[in-house]
Design a protein around this motif. Structure first.
Motif, mmCIF file in Angstrom:
data_model
loop_
_atom_site.group_PDB
_atom_site.id
_atom_site.type_symbol
_atom_site.label_atom_id
_atom_site.label_comp_id
_atom_site.label_asym_id
_atom_site.label_seq_id
_atom_site.Cartn_x
_atom_site.Cartn_y
_atom_site.Cartn_z
ATOM 1 N N THR B 247 -12.941 13.004 -10.850
ATOM 2 C CA THR B 247 -11.877 12.617 -9.912
ATOM 3 C C THR B 247 -10.503 13.076 -10.374
ATOM 4 O O THR B 247 -9.561 13.069 -9.594
ATOM 5 N N HIS B 264 -10.074 20.584 -9.794
ATOM 6 C CA HIS B 264 -9.954 20.831 -8.357
ATOM 7 C C HIS B 264 -10.975 21.846 -7.859
ATOM 8 O O HIS B 264 -11.649 21.638 -6.860
ATOM 9 N N GLN B 268 -15.097 18.746 -9.841
ATOM 10 C CA GLN B 268 -15.328 17.690 -8.843
ATOM 11 C C GLN B 268 -16.605 17.929 -8.034
ATOM 12 O O GLN B 268 -17.109 17.025 -7.392
ATOM 13 N N THR B 363 -9.046 15.159 -5.073
ATOM 14 C CA THR B 363 -10.490 15.371 -5.191
ATOM 15 C C THR B 363 -11.215 14.443 -4.221
ATOM 16 O O THR B 363 -10.609 13.530 -3.666
ATOM 17 N N LYS B 364 -12.518 14.662 -4.084
ATOM 18 C CA LYS B 364 -13.312 13.778 -3.220
ATOM 19 C C LYS B 364 -13.156 12.332 -3.658
ATOM 20 O O LYS B 364 -13.032 11.430 -2.849
#
Lengths: 235, 416
Positions: B247, B264, B268, B363-364
C-alpha cells in the motif's frame, strides 16, 4: 434487578466499544480532502486562495475540469514545474479528480486588487486587448473565452480573477515560448503566439486590477460560443 | 442409415474433442500470458520501458546516468522497431545474459545482473505476454553517452567485474517462502540496483549487496536492507512490511522518492503470497548491528543551538501532524520517533522530505494518500538544518545533527 444489571452492563459494553472506536478515529488524521491536500497549502493557501508569493496561483473556485487538466499535465510532465511534477507523479486519476473538485468548490473571497505598477496608458492598452482584442493581429479578446466577467466557463476555461500580474505574465510567456502546452487544438498557444512582450505586460497588469464581480463563479458550459476550437473545452 | 448417423455422430464427437482441445490450448496460452503480465509487473518493466505520455512498452524514456543519457528500448512486438522478430530463446538470452539476439552487449542500466536469476519458464511467460500486447512502430532513440562510455566494448570490462550469470539457486536450509522471496527480491525485483552501494564504475559487488547507497543522478539515499540501523526490516512485523510494500504506508513509515515509483508501478500488484514471501526474506536478511559512534561534523555548541532552534521550528510547523513526541498518526502521518529513515547515517532523505514534501503513491490499498507539504519556500537553510537535526536527535533517536550547508546543497537536487 438482574435485567437491569444486564442492561447496564450492556450499556457499559456499548460505551466502551464506542469509546474504542472514537480512540481509533482520534488517532487518525481527519478523513477529509482538506487534510489530504495539506501538501498544496504552503504555496496555494489553505482553501486555494493563494499566498503572498505572486507566482503561485489561486486555485479556489476555478472550474474542476480546468484544475483536473492541470493536475494531469503536471503529473505527466507536459506542464513543467518540478515541485508540482514531483508531488503528483504517483497519484491516480480519481484522486486528482477529487482534488480538483475540492478546490473548485472552495470560494474564499477574492483579494482586493493591488495597486498597479504600470502607467495608465499601459493599463488602457491592456483593457483594450482584454475586452476587444485586436482583429488585425488575430488576437481575440480575453473575455470572448474567459467570460464577460472573467469568471471562466465550466468545465475547462479558468477564471482570470485573483491572479497577480507576475503569474499571468509568466504563463503567457510560457505559452508564447511553447514551454506550457495543452491539448490540441492548443488555443492559448495560438493566442499567446500573437502577443508581443508589451501586450503581455499590459494584459497581465490590467487583469490584476479587476475587482470581484457579484457572482465570481464560472458560468455553465455552453453559456456562450467560443470564437475558435479549444482542446481543453470540448463542445 | 444407422451407419451414416453413427459416422456423423462420431465425426461430431471428434470435432467436439478437437474444439475442446483447442479451447484447452488457448486457456493455457491465456494463463501463460496472464502470468507473464504479473511477472512483468514484478520486474517493473513498465517503469523504464514506457515514456511519459508514451505508448505502453514503446520505450523512449530518457534514463540519466553519470555517463550520459540512455534511452530505453521498444519492447512491443513490432517486427521493425520492437521485438517482433525475437524468439523466446532470444528473449531469455537478453534477460539472462545481457546480450541482444545478434550477440551485442546491453548497457547494464537494464538490470540483467538481477534478471539473470529469472527462470526460463518465467522468462518465457513474460515473453508470451510482451508478444500479446499492441505493437507500436516507434524507432529507438540513440543513446547520448559521453566518450569513452559510448564504446560498448567497455561493457565487457564491466561484466567481468560485476556480472555473474546464473539462475536463482534455492537455499535448501531455508523455507520455500523465504526462497520465493529471495527469488523475487534478487531477481525480477532487482532491489539491489538501488539498495547496494554503486561504485565509480557504475557497478555493485556481491559482497556489498543490499548495503545501501546514494542513487546516482537522483540524489536520494537508498537505505541498506541488511542493516537495522537503516531500512533493515529485522525488527518490523511481517504485517508492517507487507503493508509498506503493497500500500505504500505502514505504521513504521511510508515510502517516498524513487521507492514510491516501485510500489506504484510494481509492488502493489503482487499477490499476498508473494508479498509475504518478500517480507519474510527481507526480514531474514536484516542483521542487528551495533550502533555506530555518533559522528557529526558540527561542533557541539553549534549542534545544541541548532537543536534548540529546531524544536521551535518543529513545534510550529510539524507537531500538528507528527505529534509533540514524534509519534505521528500512523500509517498516514508517519511517526518520526524510532523511524530508521530519519535516524540513519545519511541525512539526505529527511532533508529532502522537509524541503520538497511528497505524497506516498496512490495504490489499491491506499488510493487517496495524505501528503507532506514542501517547506523549501517557508524555511531558511538554517531552519531546515535545525529541524532535521532536532528530529534526528529527539525522542531517543540516534541520528546526528546536519549543517545548513547540507540543507542548502539539496535545494537544487533533481525532483524527477
Amino acid at each position: 434487578m438482574f435485567a437491569r444489571t444486564v442492561a447496564s452492563l450492556a450499556a457499559i459494553a456499548t460505551f466502551v466499544a464506542i469509546d474504542g472506536a472514537a480512540a481509533q478515529t482520534a488517532n487518525q488524521p481527519p478523513d477529509t480532502m482538506a487534510a489530504r491536500v495539506e501538501a498544496c497549502t504552503p504555496c496555494h493557501g489553505n482553501k486555494g486562495e493563494g499566498t503572498s508569493d505572486v507566482y503561485f496561483p489561486r486555485l479556489a473556485g476555478k472550474p474542476a475540469g480546468y484544475l483536473y487538466n492541470q493536475l494531469l499535465a503536471f503529473r505527466s510532465g507536459r506542464r513543467k514545474y518540478p515541485p508540482m511534477n514531483y508531488l503528483l507523479e504517483f497519484l491516480p486519476d480519481p484522486y486528482l479528480e477529487a482534488m480538483a473538485e475540492y478546490f473548485a468548490s472552495e470560494h474564499p473571497p477574492l483579494p482586493q486588487p493591488a495597486p498597479s505598477e504600470v502607467s495608465k496608458d499601459v493599463l488602457a492598452q491592456g483593457e483594450l486587448l482584454a475586452t476587444s482584442g485586436d482583429a488585425n493581429r488575430n488576437i481575440p479578446a480575453c473575455v470572448s473565452c474567459h467570460g464577460p466577467e472573467l469568471t471562466g466557463m465550466q468545465p475547462g476555461i479558468p477564471g482570470l480573477l485573483g491572479l497577480r500580474a507576475a503569474y499571468v505574465s509568466a504563463q503567457l510567456g510560457a505559452w508564447r515560448y511553447g514551454t506550457r502546452t495543452a491539448k490540441s487544438p492548443d488555443c492559448m498557444q495560438l493566442v499567446a503566439g500573437h502577443l508581443t512582450e508589451a501586450d503581455v505586460t499590459a494584459v497581465a497588469a490590467w487583469l490584476a486590477t479587476r475587482p470581484a464581480p457579484t457572482n465570481p463563479v464560472p458560468v455553465p458550459k455552453g453559456t456562450y460560443a467560443l470564437p475558435f476550437g479549444c482542446g481543453s473545452q470540448p463542445n | 442409415m444407422g451407419l451414416r448417423l453413427s459416422i456423423t455422430l462420431l465425426a461430431l464427437a471428434a470435432l467436439t474433442t478437437a474444439v475442446q482441445a483447442q479451447d484447452k490450448t488457448s486457456d493455457k496460452t491465456s494463463d501463460i500470458i496472464a502470468r507473464g503480465e504479473y511477472l512483468a509487473r514484478a520486474g517493473d518493466c513498465t517503469a523504464c520501458h514506457t515514456a511519459s505520455e508514451g505508448r505502453l512498452f514503446a520505450g523512449g524514456r530518457p534514463m540519466p546516468t553519470p555517463f550520459g543519457t540512455i534511452y530505453t528500448s521498444n519492447i512491443t512486438p513490432d517486427s521493425e522497431t520492437g521485438i517482433g522478430k525475437w524468439s523466446a530463446d532470444d528473449f531469455y538470452r537478453t534477460m539472462h545474459n545481457g546480450r541482444f539476439p545478434d550477440g551485442g552487449l546491453i548497457y547494464p542500466a537494464m538490470p540483467f545482473a538481477s534478471y539473470t536469476k529469472v527462470t526460463r519458464a518465467d522468462s518465457d511467460a513474460i515473453f508470451a505476454y510482451l508478444r500479446s500486447i499492441q505493437p507500436v512502430n516507434q524507432k529507438n532513440k540513440p543513446h547520448e553517452l559521453r566518450f569513452p562510455y559510448d564504446n560498448r566494448q567497455l561493457i565487457l570490462g564491466w561484466r567481468t567485474l560485476f556480472f555473474s550469470e546464473g539462475e536463482f539457486k534455492p537455499d535448501a536450509s531455508k523455507s520455500a517462502e523465504w526462497n520465493r522471496g529471495a527469488y523475487l527480491v534478487e531477481g525480477l525485483g532487482h532491489c539491489g540496483m538501488c539498495h547496494s552501494p554503486i561504485n565509480a564504475l557504475g557497478g555493485t559487488s556481491q559482497s556489498d549487496a543490499f548495503k545501501g547507497g546514494l542513487i546516482p543522478m537522483q540524489n536520494w539515499y537508498a537505505p541498506s536492507l541488511t542493516s537495522n540501523r537503516e531500512a533493515g526490516l529485522g525488527d518490523w512485523s511481517i504485517k508492517d512490511i507487507t503493508d509498506l510494500l503493497q500500500t505504500g504506508v505502514s505504521t513504521r513509515g511510508v515510502v517516498y522518492g524513487p521507492m514510491a515509483e516501485v510500489v506504484h508501478n510494481s509492488l502493489q500488484y503482487l499477490n499476498n503470497e508473494d508479498t509475504r514471501a518478500m517480507a519474510v526474506y527481507l526480514k531474514g536478511i536484516a542483521e542487528a548491528s551495533a550502533p555506530p559512534p555518533p559522528s557529526s561534523a558540527l561542533p557541539t555548541t553549534e549542534s545544541s543551538l541548532l537543536i534548540s532552534l529546531g524544536k521551535t521550528v518543529y513545534d510550529k510547523n510539524c507537531a500538528s501532524c507528527h505529534g509533540t513526541q514524534g509519534e505521528g498518526r500512523p500509517p498516514h502521518w508517519p511517526p518520526l520517533a524510532n523511524n530508521q529513515s530519519i535516524e540513519m547515517q545519511s541525512a539526505v532523505n529527511p532533508i529532502r522530505m522537509v524541503l520538497n514534501g511528497g505524497y506516498p503513491p496512490g495504490t489499491k490499498g491506499n488510493p487517496m494518500p495524505y501528503g507532506m507539504p514542501p517547506f523549501a519556500g517557508l524555511l531558511s537553510d538554517n531552519e531546515v538544518a535545525a529541524v532535521v537535526s532536532y528530529i534526528r536527535t529527539a525522542w531517543g533517536n540516534r541520528g546526528t545533527p546536519v549543517s545548513a550547508r547540507e540543507a542548502n546543497e539539496l535545494r537544487s537536487a533533481p525532483l524527477n
